[in-house]
Motif scaffolding. Structure first.
Motif, PDB file in Angstrom:
ATOM      1  N   GLY A   1       0.804  -1.216   0.000  1.00 34.86           N
ATOM      2  CA  GLY A   1       0.000   0.000   0.000  1.00 34.86           C
ATOM      3  C   GLY A   1       0.837   1.267   0.000  1.00 34.86           C
ATOM      4  N   GLY A   2       0.152   2.402   0.128  1.00 34.15           N
ATOM      5  CA  GLY A   2       0.818   3.681   0.179  1.00 34.15           C
ATOM      6  C   GLY A   2       1.024   4.301  -1.190  1.00 34.15           C
ATOM      7  N   LEU A   3       1.566   5.517  -1.189  1.00 33.54           N
ATOM      8  CA  LEU A   3       1.833   6.223  -2.434  1.00 33.54           C
ATOM      9  C   LEU A   3       2.820   5.451  -3.292  1.00 33.54           C
ATOM     10  N   LEU A   4       3.850   4.880  -2.656  1.00 28.37           N
ATOM     11  CA  LEU A   4       4.838   4.063  -3.340  1.00 28.37           C
ATOM     12  C   LEU A   4       4.748   2.641  -2.821  1.00 28.37           C
ATOM     13  N   ASP A   5       4.755   1.676  -3.704  1.00 27.01           N
ATOM     14  CA  ASP A   5       4.803   0.287  -3.241  1.00 27.01           C
ATOM     15  C   ASP A   5       6.001  -0.456  -3.813  1.00 27.01           C
ATOM     16  N   THR A   6       6.744   0.195  -4.730  1.00 26.97           N
ATOM     17  CA  THR A   6       7.913  -0.436  -5.322  1.00 26.97           C
ATOM     18  C   THR A   6       9.047   0.567  -5.458  1.00 26.97           C
ATOM     19  N   LEU A   7      10.226   0.145  -5.034  1.00 25.53           N
ATOM     20  CA  LEU A   7      11.451   0.912  -5.229  1.00 25.53           C
ATOM     21  C   LEU A   7      12.446  -0.029  -5.895  1.00 25.53           C
ATOM     22  N   ASP A   8      12.783   0.221  -7.132  1.00 21.01           N
ATOM     23  CA  ASP A   8      13.695  -0.651  -7.870  1.00 21.01           C
ATOM     24  C   ASP A   8      15.019   0.081  -8.090  1.00 21.01           C
ATOM     25  N   PHE A   9      15.960  -0.127  -7.168  1.00 21.10           N
ATOM     26  CA  PHE A   9      17.254   0.552  -7.224  1.00 21.10           C
ATOM     27  C   PHE A   9      18.143  -0.107  -8.280  1.00 21.10           C
ATOM     28  N   GLY A  10      18.659   0.707  -9.205  1.00 23.59           N
ATOM     29  CA  GLY A  10      19.490   0.180 -10.279  1.00 23.59           C
ATOM     30  C   GLY A  10      20.814   0.916 -10.398  1.00 23.59           C
TER      31      GLY A  10
ATOM     32  N   LEU B   1      13.968  -1.220   4.495  1.00 23.99           N
ATOM     33  CA  LEU B   1      13.960   0.237   4.487  1.00 23.99           C
ATOM     34  C   LEU B   1      12.659   0.707   5.122  1.00 23.99           C
ATOM     35  N   VAL B   2      12.684   1.893   5.726  1.00 23.25           N
ATOM     36  CA  VAL B   2      11.458   2.449   6.296  1.00 23.25           C
ATOM     37  C   VAL B   2      11.371   3.920   5.926  1.00 23.25           C
ATOM     38  N   GLY B   3      10.157   4.360   5.582  1.00 21.99           N
ATOM     39  CA  GLY B   3       9.937   5.735   5.153  1.00 21.99           C
ATOM     40  C   GLY B   3       9.955   6.715   6.314  1.00 21.99           C
ATOM     41  N   MET B   4      10.576   7.874   6.073  1.00 20.68           N
ATOM     42  CA  MET B   4      10.699   8.893   7.115  1.00 20.68           C
ATOM     43  C   MET B   4      10.035  10.213   6.731  1.00 20.68           C
ATOM     44  N   ASP B   5       9.633  10.392   5.481  1.00 17.15           N
ATOM     45  CA  ASP B   5       9.056  11.659   5.045  1.00 17.15           C
ATOM     46  C   ASP B   5       7.532  11.589   5.099  1.00 17.15           C
TER      47      ASP B   5
ATOM     48  N   ASP C   1      11.900  15.489  -1.202  1.00 14.20           N
ATOM     49  CA  ASP C   1      12.519  14.168  -1.243  1.00 14.20           C
ATOM     50  C   ASP C   1      11.645  13.118  -0.569  1.00 14.20           C
ATOM     51  N   PHE C   2      11.650  11.903  -1.135  1.00 12.46           N
ATOM     52  CA  PHE C   2      11.258  10.726  -0.377  1.00 12.46           C
ATOM     53  C   PHE C   2      12.491  10.349   0.450  1.00 12.46           C
ATOM     54  N   VAL C   3      12.291  10.067   1.727  1.00 14.30           N
ATOM     55  CA  VAL C   3      13.418   9.834   2.628  1.00 14.30           C
ATOM     56  C   VAL C   3      13.269   8.478   3.302  1.00 14.30           C
ATOM     57  N   PHE C   4      14.355   7.692   3.301  1.00 12.85           N
ATOM     58  CA  PHE C   4      14.330   6.353   3.899  1.00 12.85           C
ATOM     59  C   PHE C   4      15.553   6.153   4.785  1.00 12.85           C
TER      60      PHE C   4
ATOM     61  N   TRP D   1       5.295  11.459   2.882  1.00 10.59           N
ATOM     62  CA  TRP D   1       4.621  10.605   1.916  1.00 10.59           C
ATOM     63  C   TRP D   1       4.790   9.116   2.223  1.00 10.59           C
ATOM     64  N   THR D   2       5.910   8.747   2.818  1.00 12.11           N
ATOM     65  CA  THR D   2       6.209   7.323   3.039  1.00 12.11           C
ATOM     66  C   THR D   2       6.334   6.966   4.513  1.00 12.11           C
ATOM     67  N   ARG D   3       6.036   7.883   5.397  1.00 11.84           N
ATOM     68  CA  ARG D   3       6.300   7.721   6.823  1.00 11.84           C
ATOM     69  C   ARG D   3       5.723   6.413   7.385  1.00 11.84           C
ATOM     70  N   MET D   4       6.602   5.646   8.060  1.00 16.37           N
ATOM     71  CA  MET D   4       6.286   4.413   8.781  1.00 16.37           C
ATOM     72  C   MET D   4       6.051   3.215   7.869  1.00 16.37           C
ATOM     73  N   ARG D   5       6.207   3.381   6.565  1.00 13.36           N
ATOM     74  CA  ARG D   5       6.018   2.249   5.665  1.00 13.36           C
ATOM     75  C   ARG D   5       7.313   1.449   5.553  1.00 13.36           C
ATOM     76  N   VAL D   6       7.203   0.140   5.684  1.00 13.72           N
ATOM     77  CA  VAL D   6       8.351  -0.761   5.637  1.00 13.72           C
ATOM     78  C   VAL D   6       8.475  -1.357   4.234  1.00 13.72           C
TER      79      VAL D   6
END
Length: 427
Positions: free
Chosen positions: A213-222, A264-268, A253-256, A270-275
């Motif tokens: 869930g949340g605004l972001l559900d995927t982070l694909d670091f390349g 990773l856990v969200g700190m900003d 910024d999105f901050v993790f 938009w992503t706060r408290m999301r694992v």
């Protein structure tokens, strides 16, 4: 700077700091929208706390917002006594002087001034953290009256302040009260087996990370720090002060930070408290690219007043050119705005390049992508900030969004009723 097509209420909410009136004596312990709605909107903190202690959940949320507002106004970084940023009578629906069009013009003027004040350093993006005593009071109210929305809001304030265990406890109470968003946040944190302890990151991750869930559900670091966000969107990751930061297209910024087990856990906001849990992807990535970014100088103190920005820009001030671009954008002249932003971007200032991209987002007459690409190619190192902006913007989605917006505006013009008179405004 993003699209200027904000709703009137959104503009006034962002840029007018309303004074809080004192509510009447009617008891709203048992909330009823018909009788208590206006009172809860205008009540002071003392009355809101009284109603909250009597079990009115919406009053508890109002108290939290009031305390956050007080903390923001007490912050010496905020220009709370500036009359141009206060809500005028023409914007108050209950005032005889209320005039929607005049309010919109006042909001635009306030927006322009706020932009200039941001550029001179009066505003910044640091979050307001409530004092410990108030956080403890809010936590106690959440325990006594575990309203779903309120306890989730308390959890967010605790998380901002570093009270991670208290945040999880408040989320649990909110979840038990039936708040699905709180349950969605609480389950992954609870699965950690103890109080979450976000730690400073030491490197940019590699591979795919997923969250429920949340605004972001995927982070694909390349490679090179590029991060896929889904639906063709990309961002660039960087390591800064122990945080993994992903610049997004709204200027923040999105901050993790990291958690045990490689999470990773969200700190900003938009992503706060999301694992985010590792879910595969690349095992090794090329090192993140560090771009050459020049801070926007504060070399035009008069940028927010009159023709100050234009004069500064003519004299070679980057701050003046950026502010002038904002003023031209507010006036709807995106072509001129793009010209002003281009001067700032050429100097290596990220804000100028991002604002230039926003000009194309709002006008088909602007070829920001081509201009950014030219700047990138002219810099043989490949580290000009224009290279980053041109690579991370979702240009296809941007074009689609502008086309839809243009179509909606045309449709609105076709359906608009004939001009009418009001007691406050004559056409």
């Amino acid at each position: 700077m993003s699209s200027m097509t904000l709703p009137l209420r959104a503009i006034t909410a962002l840029f007018f700091l309303s004074a809080t009136a004192v509510a009447s004596a009617q008891d709203c312990a048992v909330y009823d929208e018909a009788t208590c709605g206006n009172q809860l909107y205008s009540a002071d903190a003392t009355r809101l706390q009284q109603w909250c202690e009597q079990g009115t959940g919406v009053a508890c949320s109002g108290l939290l917002r009031e305390w956050v507002s007080e903390a923001r106004q007490a912050d010496t970084r905020a220009p709370n006594d500036d009359p141009d940023l206060q809500e005028p009578a023409v914007c108050k629906e209950a005032d005889p002087a209320y005039d929607e069009q005049a309010c919109e013009e006042a909001a635009k003027a306030a927006l322009s001034k706020a932009m200039g004040m941001t550029l001179t350093g009066v505003f910044d993006q640091r979050e307001i953290v409530l004092p410990t005593a108030r956080l403890e009071a809010l936590q106690a109210l959440c325990v006594a009256h575990p309203d779903g929305d309120f306890c989730r809001e308390v959890a967010e304030e605790q998380w901002k302040a570093g009270g991670f265990a208290q945040a999880v406890a408040a989320l649990q109470l909110s979840c038990r009260s039936g708040d699905e968003r709180a349950c969605e946040l609480h389950a992954p944190l609870q699965a950690l087996g103890g109080a979450p302890r976000p730690q400073p990151a030491t490197s940019v991750p590699c591979g795919e990370y997923r969250s429920e869930g949340g605004l972001l559900d995927t982070l694909d670091f390349g490679d090179g720090g590029l991060v896929g966000l889904g639906l063709g969107a990309q961002a660039r990751a960087r390591l800064e002060d122990g945080a993994i930061r992903l610049r997004h297209d709204k200027g923040g910024d999105f901050v993790f930070q990291t958690l045990p087990g490689g999470r990773l856990v969200g700190m900003d906001e938009w992503t706060r408290m999301r694992v985010f849990q590792r879910a595969g992807g690349k095992a090794q990535c090329a090192e993140a690219v560090v771009f050459n970014v020049v801070p926007l100088p504060r070399d035009c103190p008069q940028a927010a007043s009159g023709d100050g920005a234009a004069a500064c820009c003519k004299a070679g001030s980057l701050q003046g050119c950026n502010t002038l671009g904002n003023q031209q954008a507010l006036a709807g002249d995106w072509v001129k705005a793009a010209g002003s932003y281009l001067q700032v971007c050429r100097a290596g200032v990220r804000e100028g390049c991002e604002n230039l991209a926003s000009a194309q987002e709002n006008s088909a007459e602007v070829d920001a992508r081509g201009q950014l690409q030219q700047l990138c190619e002219a810099d043989r190192s490949g580290r000009h900030v224009a290279c980053d902006v041109v690579a991370t913007r979702n240009w296809t989605l941007m074009e689609l969004g502008r086309a839809l917006q243009d179509a909606a505006e045309e449709s609105s013009k076709d359906d608009a009723p004939a001009p009418s008179r009001t007691r406050n405004h004559k056409r």
